[in-house]
Design a protein around this motif. Structure first.
Motif, PDB file in Angstrom:
ATOM      1  N   GLU A  56     -64.643 -48.046  98.897  1.00 30.05           N
ATOM      2  CA  GLU A  56     -64.518 -46.672  98.420  1.00 30.05           C
ATOM      3  C   GLU A  56     -64.762 -46.517  96.918  1.00 30.05           C
ATOM      4  OE1 GLU A  56     -60.676 -45.305  99.665  1.00 30.05           O
ATOM      5  OE2 GLU A  56     -61.255 -45.245 101.778  1.00 30.05           O
ATOM      6  N   HIS A  57     -64.521 -47.578  96.148  1.00 28.41           N
ATOM      7  CA  HIS A  57     -64.549 -47.414  94.692  1.00 28.41           C
ATOM      8  C   HIS A  57     -65.524 -48.318  93.935  1.00 28.41           C
ATOM      9  CE1 HIS A  57     -61.044 -44.806  94.896  1.00 28.41           C
ATOM     10  NE2 HIS A  57     -60.522 -45.669  95.732  1.00 28.41           N
ATOM     11  N   LEU A  58     -65.929 -49.408  94.524  1.00 32.56           N
ATOM     12  CA  LEU A  58     -66.697 -50.378  93.747  1.00 32.56           C
ATOM     13  C   LEU A  58     -68.111 -50.632  94.256  1.00 32.56           C
ATOM     14  CD1 LEU A  58     -63.870 -52.969  93.037  1.00 32.56           C
ATOM     15  CD2 LEU A  58     -64.619 -51.066  91.613  1.00 32.56           C
ATOM     16  N   GLN A  59     -68.473 -50.106  95.399  1.00 36.67           N
ATOM     17  CA  GLN A  59     -69.843 -50.259  95.858  1.00 36.67           C
ATOM     18  C   GLN A  59     -70.740 -49.353  95.019  1.00 36.67           C
ATOM     19  OE1 GLN A  59     -70.122 -49.496 100.089  1.00 36.67           O
ATOM     20  NE2 GLN A  59     -70.362 -51.682 100.445  1.00 36.67           N
ATOM     21  N   VAL A  64     -72.199 -44.189  92.282  1.00 40.49           N
ATOM     22  CA  VAL A  64     -73.187 -43.140  92.025  1.00 40.49           C
ATOM     23  C   VAL A  64     -72.688 -41.805  92.570  1.00 40.49           C
ATOM     24  CG1 VAL A  64     -75.531 -42.343  92.575  1.00 40.49           C
ATOM     25  CG2 VAL A  64     -75.132 -44.726  91.915  1.00 40.49           C
ATOM     26  N   LYS A  65     -72.127 -41.802  93.776  1.00 32.57           N
ATOM     27  CA  LYS A  65     -71.616 -40.557  94.358  1.00 32.57           C
ATOM     28  C   LYS A  65     -70.519 -39.964  93.474  1.00 32.57           C
ATOM     29  CE  LYS A  65     -69.294 -38.578  98.372  1.00 32.57           C
ATOM     30  NZ  LYS A  65     -68.513 -37.716  97.527  1.00 32.57           N
ATOM     31  N   ASN A  66     -69.579 -40.793  93.037  1.00 27.45           N
ATOM     32  CA  ASN A  66     -68.506 -40.299  92.164  1.00 27.45           C
ATOM     33  C   ASN A  66     -69.067 -39.754  90.854  1.00 27.45           C
ATOM     34  OD1 ASN A  66     -66.558 -40.971  94.043  1.00 27.45           O
ATOM     35  ND2 ASN A  66     -66.145 -42.959  93.124  1.00 27.45           N
ATOM     36  N   TRP A  67     -70.062 -40.422  90.309  1.00 25.72           N
ATOM     37  CA  TRP A  67     -70.683 -39.984  89.061  1.00 25.72           C
ATOM     38  C   TRP A  67     -71.367 -38.636  89.255  1.00 25.72           C
ATOM     39  CZ3 TRP A  67     -76.100 -40.041  87.659  1.00 25.72           C
ATOM     40  CH2 TRP A  67     -76.324 -39.783  86.315  1.00 25.72           C
ATOM     41  N   ASP A  69     -70.694 -36.401  91.578  1.00 21.02           N
ATOM     42  CA  ASP A  69     -69.637 -35.404  91.792  1.00 21.02           C
ATOM     43  C   ASP A  69     -69.038 -34.960  90.468  1.00 21.02           C
ATOM     44  OD1 ASP A  69     -70.060 -35.590  94.535  1.00 21.02           O
ATOM     45  OD2 ASP A  69     -68.277 -36.830  94.904  1.00 21.02           O
ATOM     46  N   ASP A  70     -68.800 -35.904  89.571  1.00 23.69           N
ATOM     47  CA  ASP A  70     -68.258 -35.571  88.248  1.00 23.69           C
ATOM     48  C   ASP A  70     -69.224 -34.679  87.469  1.00 23.69           C
ATOM     49  OD1 ASP A  70     -65.960 -37.021  88.711  1.00 23.69           O
ATOM     50  OD2 ASP A  70     -66.591 -38.760  87.521  1.00 23.69           O
ATOM     51  N   LEU A  71     -70.507 -34.991  87.536  1.00 26.85           N
ATOM     52  CA  LEU A  71     -71.516 -34.172  86.851  1.00 26.85           C
ATOM     53  C   LEU A  71     -71.533 -32.754  87.413  1.00 26.85           C
ATOM     54  CD1 LEU A  71     -74.566 -36.585  86.452  1.00 26.85           C
ATOM     55  CD2 LEU A  71     -73.038 -35.741  84.658  1.00 26.85           C
ATOM     56  N   GLU A  72     -71.435 -32.641  88.722  1.00 25.01           N
ATOM     57  CA  GLU A  72     -71.444 -31.325  89.367  1.00 25.01           C
ATOM     58  C   GLU A  72     -70.223 -30.511  88.941  1.00 25.01           C
ATOM     59  OE1 GLU A  72     -71.193 -29.498  93.860  1.00 25.01           O
ATOM     60  OE2 GLU A  72     -72.225 -31.405  93.574  1.00 25.01           O
ATOM     61  N   ILE A  73     -69.070 -31.132  88.883  1.00 17.61           N
ATOM     62  CA  ILE A  73     -67.850 -30.443  88.454  1.00 17.61           C
ATOM     63  C   ILE A  73     -67.990 -29.970  87.011  1.00 17.61           C
ATOM     64  CG2 ILE A  73     -65.408 -30.795  87.890  1.00 17.61           C
ATOM     65  CD1 ILE A  73     -65.326 -32.664  90.383  1.00 17.61           C
ATOM     66  N   LYS A  74     -68.513 -30.831  86.148  1.00 19.29           N
ATOM     67  CA  LYS A  74     -68.703 -30.450  84.748  1.00 19.29           C
ATOM     68  C   LYS A  74     -69.730 -29.335  84.592  1.00 19.29           C
ATOM     69  CE  LYS A  74     -67.225 -34.868  82.914  1.00 19.29           C
ATOM     70  NZ  LYS A  74     -67.593 -36.131  82.321  1.00 19.29           N
ATOM     71  N   GLU A  75     -70.775 -29.368  85.409  1.00 26.90           N
ATOM     72  CA  GLU A  75     -71.791 -28.326  85.346  1.00 26.90           C
ATOM     73  C   GLU A  75     -71.204 -26.981  85.769  1.00 26.90           C
ATOM     74  OE1 GLU A  75     -76.276 -27.317  87.045  1.00 26.90           O
ATOM     75  OE2 GLU A  75     -75.152 -28.998  87.876  1.00 26.90           O
ATOM     76  N   LYS A  76     -70.400 -26.978  86.837  1.00 27.20           N
ATOM     77  CA  LYS A  76     -69.772 -25.751  87.298  1.00 27.20           C
ATOM     78  C   LYS A  76     -68.805 -25.211  86.243  1.00 27.20           C
ATOM     79  CE  LYS A  76     -70.123 -26.580  92.259  1.00 27.20           C
ATOM     80  NZ  LYS A  76     -69.389 -26.853  93.504  1.00 27.20           N
ATOM     81  N   ALA A  77     -68.073 -26.087  85.594  1.00 25.50           N
ATOM     82  CA  ALA A  77     -67.129 -25.658  84.559  1.00 25.50           C
ATOM     83  C   ALA A  77     -67.874 -25.049  83.382  1.00 25.50           C
ATOM     84  CB  ALA A  77     -66.283 -26.844  84.108  1.00 25.50           C
TER      85      ALA A  77
END
Length: 80
Positions: A56-59, A64-67, A69-77
Motif C-alpha cells: 500500500e505504501h512502498l510500491q 506515484v498514485k499518492n503523489w 492524488d496530492d497534486l490533485e488536492i493541491k490543484e483543487k485548493a
C-alpha cells in the motif's frame, strides 16, 4: 525486530509489524529475541501486516498514485 527510535520504529508500532526496543539496550534486545523465538508474538500476522504495508505504501505504483492524488488536492485548493 527494530532497535532504536525513528520513523521506522513509528511505522512498525503503528502497523504492529514487529517489536521495537531501545537502541543500545542489550538486555531489552535479548528479551525481545527470546520472546520472538518462544512464540510470544504472532509472526505470521506480523508478516502479513508488513506485506500489506509495503504493497500500500512502498510500491512504485502506490507512491506515484499518492503523489498524483496530492497534486490533485493541491490543484483543487488553488482553484478555490
Amino acid at each position: 525486530l527494530f532497535a532504536g527510535f525513528s520513523e521506522g520504529s513509528d511505522i512498525i508500532k503503528k502497523n504492529q509489524g514487529g517489536v521495537v526496543v531501545e537502541a543500545e539496550n542489550p538486555l531489552q534486545l535479548k528479551a525481545a529475541m527470546l520472546d520472538l523465538l518462544t512464540g510470544k508474538y504472532d509472526l505470521k500476522n506480523m508478516g502479513m501486516r508488513n506485506r500489506k504495508y509495503v504493497l500500500e505504501h512502498l510500491q512504485f505504483s502506490s507512491i506515484v498514485k499518492n503523489w498524483l492524488d496530492d497534486l490533485e488536492i493541491k490543484e483543487k485548493a488553488t482553484l478555490n
